[in-house]
Design a protein around this motif. Structure first.
Motif, PDB file in Angstrom:
ATOM      1  N   THR A 103       0.827  -1.214   0.000  1.00 39.71           N
ATOM      2  CA  THR A 103       0.000   0.000   0.000  1.00 39.71           C
ATOM      3  C   THR A 103       0.859   1.261   0.000  1.00 39.71           C
ATOM      4  N   VAL A 104       2.176   1.091   0.124  1.00 36.83           N
ATOM      5  CA  VAL A 104       3.073   2.247   0.044  1.00 36.83           C
ATOM      6  C   VAL A 104       3.135   2.770  -1.394  1.00 36.83           C
ATOM      7  N   LEU A 105       2.994   1.868  -2.362  1.00 30.89           N
ATOM      8  CA  LEU A 105       2.994   2.277  -3.767  1.00 30.89           C
ATOM      9  C   LEU A 105       1.723   3.056  -4.073  1.00 30.89           C
ATOM     10  N   ARG A 106       1.890   4.231  -4.669  1.00 32.31           N
ATOM     11  CA  ARG A 106       0.747   5.064  -5.032  1.00 32.31           C
ATOM     12  C   ARG A 106       0.316   4.753  -6.464  1.00 32.31           C
ATOM     13  N   ASP A 107      -0.849   5.256  -6.829  1.00 35.40           N
ATOM     14  CA  ASP A 107      -1.337   5.021  -8.190  1.00 35.40           C
ATOM     15  C   ASP A 107      -0.358   5.519  -9.238  1.00 35.40           C
ATOM     16  N   TRP A 235     -10.533   1.453   4.268  1.00 35.59           N
ATOM     17  CA  TRP A 235      -9.751   2.370   3.440  1.00 35.59           C
ATOM     18  C   TRP A 235      -8.705   3.103   4.264  1.00 35.59           C
ATOM     19  N   LEU A 236      -9.078   3.577   5.451  1.00 30.61           N
ATOM     20  CA  LEU A 236      -8.138   4.357   6.252  1.00 30.61           C
ATOM     21  C   LEU A 236      -6.963   3.512   6.732  1.00 30.61           C
ATOM     22  N   SER A 237      -7.184   2.210   6.912  1.00 31.82           N
ATOM     23  CA  SER A 237      -6.106   1.343   7.404  1.00 31.82           C
ATOM     24  C   SER A 237      -4.988   1.179   6.379  1.00 31.82           C
ATOM     25  N   ARG A 238      -5.223   1.589   5.152  1.00 31.81           N
ATOM     26  CA  ARG A 238      -4.230   1.434   4.097  1.00 31.81           C
ATOM     27  C   ARG A 238      -3.177   2.541   4.112  1.00 31.81           C
ATOM     28  N   TYR A 239      -3.367   3.566   4.944  1.00 36.51           N
ATOM     29  CA  TYR A 239      -2.510   4.744   4.870  1.00 36.51           C
ATOM     30  C   TYR A 239      -1.732   4.973   6.165  1.00 36.51           C
ATOM     31  N   ASP A 240      -0.555   5.556   6.006  1.00 33.24           N
ATOM     32  CA  ASP A 240       0.357   5.824   7.117  1.00 33.24           C
ATOM     33  C   ASP A 240       0.218   7.291   7.537  1.00 33.24           C
ATOM     34  N   PHE A 241      -0.670   7.546   8.500  1.00 38.70           N
ATOM     35  CA  PHE A 241      -0.921   8.919   8.931  1.00 38.70           C
ATOM     36  C   PHE A 241       0.177   9.454   9.852  1.00 38.70           C
ATOM     37  N   GLU A 242       0.893   8.558  10.507  1.00 35.15           N
ATOM     38  CA  GLU A 242       1.952   9.009  11.415  1.00 35.15           C
ATOM     39  C   GLU A 242       3.079   9.698  10.644  1.00 35.15           C
ATOM     40  N   THR A 243       3.574   9.033   9.602  1.00 37.33           N
ATOM     41  CA  THR A 243       4.619   9.644   8.790  1.00 37.33           C
ATOM     42  C   THR A 243       4.099  10.904   8.108  1.00 37.33           C
ATOM     43  N   ALA A 244       2.863  10.855   7.641  1.00 35.11           N
ATOM     44  CA  ALA A 244       2.266  12.024   6.980  1.00 35.11           C
ATOM     45  C   ALA A 244       2.217  13.210   7.919  1.00 35.11           C
ATOM     46  N   ARG A 245       1.877  12.967   9.162  1.00 31.49           N
ATOM     47  CA  ARG A 245       1.795  14.072  10.131  1.00 31.49           C
ATOM     48  C   ARG A 245       3.170  14.724  10.320  1.00 31.49           C
ATOM     49  N   GLY A 246       4.217  13.905  10.357  1.00 31.96           N
ATOM     50  CA  GLY A 246       5.559  14.459  10.489  1.00 31.96           C
ATOM     51  C   GLY A 246       5.921  15.359   9.321  1.00 31.96           C
ATOM     52  N   ARG A 247       5.563  14.950   8.106  1.00 34.79           N
ATOM     53  CA  ARG A 247       5.877  15.741   6.919  1.00 34.79           C
ATOM     54  C   ARG A 247       5.098  17.059   6.913  1.00 34.79           C
ATOM     55  N   VAL A 248       3.824  16.969   7.277  1.00 37.71           N
ATOM     56  CA  VAL A 248       3.002  18.184   7.260  1.00 37.71           C
ATOM     57  C   VAL A 248       3.433  19.145   8.367  1.00 37.71           C
ATOM     58  N   MET A 249       3.746  18.629   9.539  1.00 36.07           N
ATOM     59  CA  MET A 249       4.159  19.508  10.646  1.00 36.07           C
ATOM     60  C   MET A 249       5.480  20.201  10.342  1.00 36.07           C
ATOM     61  N   ASP A 269      -1.231  12.426  -5.188  1.00 38.30           N
ATOM     62  CA  ASP A 269      -1.844  11.207  -4.658  1.00 38.30           C
ATOM     63  C   ASP A 269      -1.300  10.843  -3.287  1.00 38.30           C
ATOM     64  N   ARG A 270      -1.059  11.858  -2.469  1.00 39.50           N
ATOM     65  CA  ARG A 270      -0.603  11.629  -1.090  1.00 39.50           C
ATOM     66  C   ARG A 270      -1.790  11.891  -0.162  1.00 39.50           C
ATOM     67  N   PHE A 271      -2.655  10.892  -0.081  1.00 40.48           N
ATOM     68  CA  PHE A 271      -3.901  11.047   0.663  1.00 40.48           C
ATOM     69  C   PHE A 271      -3.664  11.356   2.132  1.00 40.48           C
ATOM     70  N   ALA A 272      -2.790  10.596   2.793  1.00 40.86           N
ATOM     71  CA  ALA A 272      -2.574  10.802   4.226  1.00 40.86           C
ATOM     72  C   ALA A 272      -2.086  12.216   4.505  1.00 40.86           C
ATOM     73  N   GLU A 273      -1.133  12.699   3.703  1.00 43.17           N
ATOM     74  CA  GLU A 273      -0.639  14.061   3.886  1.00 43.17           C
ATOM     75  C   GLU A 273      -1.742  15.091   3.611  1.00 43.17           C
ATOM     76  N   ALA A 274      -2.579  14.823   2.597  1.00 45.13           N
ATOM     77  CA  ALA A 274      -3.677  15.743   2.283  1.00 45.13           C
ATOM     78  C   ALA A 274      -4.663  15.830   3.446  1.00 45.13           C
ATOM     79  N   VAL A 275      -4.954  14.699   4.081  1.00 41.84           N
ATOM     80  CA  VAL A 275      -5.874  14.685   5.218  1.00 41.84           C
ATOM     81  C   VAL A 275      -5.296  15.495   6.382  1.00 41.84           C
ATOM     82  N   VAL A 276      -4.024  15.243   6.701  1.00 41.93           N
ATOM     83  CA  VAL A 276      -3.386  15.960   7.817  1.00 41.93           C
ATOM     84  C   VAL A 276      -3.333  17.455   7.518  1.00 41.93           C
ATOM     85  N   ALA A 277      -2.974  17.813   6.285  1.00 41.92           N
ATOM     86  CA  ALA A 277      -2.908  19.225   5.902  1.00 41.92           C
ATOM     87  C   ALA A 277      -4.289  19.872   5.989  1.00 41.92           C
ATOM     88  N   PHE A 278      -5.309  19.180   5.524  1.00 44.49           N
ATOM     89  CA  PHE A 278      -6.684  19.696   5.597  1.00 44.49           C
ATOM     90  C   PHE A 278      -7.086  19.909   7.058  1.00 44.49           C
TER      91      PHE A 278
END
Length: 361
Positions: A103-107, A235-249, A269-278
């Motif tokens: 799931t690390v591979l993006r579209d 769907w949410l279990s497929r994404y790494d929100f922890e790493t995304a939060r670090g990038r957004v912060m 196509d960086r959904f986790a980062e988009a969610v954290v940024a939003f």
């Protein structure tokens, strides 16, 4: 501290002087296993260090070892992105497990790999649990008949109008592909009609019959897939929100988080980062934001976005990222954008304020 971690993990100077292939192979396996066991506990900095180290190691080892590393990484929700992308583009013996499961591979990664590699890679991608229109378009356009059969049989695959037309074209002389298509439950009426006209007698009879026995046999699988794809948690279990939060912060600390960077995350196509940024830009909780941005009812998301003055372009881009890429049809996205453009900001602010009052009480 990071340098100390790097030095303890791998001494590349010493490794370069060591001519033993066994030593390099042992080290690559060790690092891959260590990361797979500790990935959820690693800091963003440590994940980046593992990525740099593994990227160098996989260039120094044989196919068997690269395959081992790829298999260890394929099951992880959080992984070293550059290493995974490189191994996913490696020869198929190495890449297969990652292409089928990671799931690390993006579209965008899958589209690139499917377009630049052979049918072995495309066959593996065609077996993924979910496939977006962008990916299936490439598989249908570039894949051989085996790829077309496999992706047609994948109940988690979504097809564009052009993609399905390509499968129907290929099915004209291929009964196996006709059968795979006849067992899908998402064909439009016009597509069913065309399939009937090109199908062999046995397939045509199946399509035209009441199909009660066939439907009864397919019901458990269809129900499982439907329930799975309707679940936000799936769907949410497929994404790494922890790493995304670090990038957004990191952007927040640098004063660079804004609507443009939010839109860039979505476009990439960086959904986790988009969610954290939003969540950061709208000052809503990450839990709420993540669930708003996965559900089929998009109105709560639209209200929050309108209350904070996001452009229609940003909203349109967000509606095509992550789970919404799979769950929302083109028509549903167009309707959502039209709804957004028809909203008044003052009314959206009022609704959002009402929600806050209800939560606080």
């Amino acid at each position: 501290m990071s340098e100390a971690f790097h030095t303890e993990l791998v001494n590349f100077q010493g490794l370069s002087a060591d001519s033993s292939a066994d030593r390099r192979a042992e080290l690559a396996r060790h690092v891959a296993v260590l990361f797979s066991l500790t990935s959820d506990k690693c800091s963003d900095e440590q994940v980046d260090i593992y990525d740099s180290v593994l990227l160098r190691l996989v260039d120094m080892v044989e196919v068997e070892v690269r395959r081992f590393v790829a298999e260890r990484l394929s099951e992880l929700r959080r992984g070293p992105e550059r290493t995974i992308r490189q191994l996913a583009g490696d020869q198929i013996d190495v890449a297969e497990s990652l292409l089928r499961k990671s799931t690390v591979l993006r579209d965008c990664d899958l589209v690139d790999i499917a377009g630049s590699n052979g049918n072995g890679h495309r066959l593996a991608i065609a077996e993924r649990e979910v496939l977006s229109e962008e990916v299936t378009d490439v598989l249908v356009r570039r894949g051989d008949i085996r790829v077309k059969r496999r992706v047609a049989a994948n109940q988690g695959a979504v097809f564009s109008t052009d993609g399905m037309a390509g499968l129907l074209d290929a099915a004209t002389d291929d009964p196996a592909l006709q059968t795979a298509l006849s067992e899908r439950n998402d064909l439009a009426e016009t597509e069913i009609e065309r399939l009937v006209t090109i199908a062999t007698g046995a397939v045509r009879e199946r399509l035209l019959s009441s199909g009660e026995n066939k439907e009864a046999e397919r019901l458990p699988q269809a129900a499982r897939i439907a329930v799975q794809r309707m679940s936000n948690e799936y769907w949410l279990s497929r994404y790494d929100f922890e790493t995304a939060r670090g990038r957004v912060m990191a952007l927040v600390r640098e004063g660079r988080l804004n609507e443009t960077s939010l839109r860039w995350f979505a476009a990439d196509d960086r959904f986790a980062e988009a969610v954290v940024a939003f969540a950061c830009l709208t000052k809503v909780g990450l839990h709420e934001a993540s669930h708003w941005m996965v559900r089929l009812d998009v109105e709560p998301f639209l209200i929050v976005a309108k209350a904070h003055g996001f452009s229609s372009l940003t909203v349109s881009t967000l509606l095509k990222v992550g789970p919404w890429r799979h769950r929302l049809s083109v028509q549903a996205r167009a309707q959502a954008v039209a709804m957004y453009e028809g909203m008044r900001q003052d009314e959206a602010i009022q609704k959002l304020s009402h929600w806050d009052d209800m939560i606080s009480h």
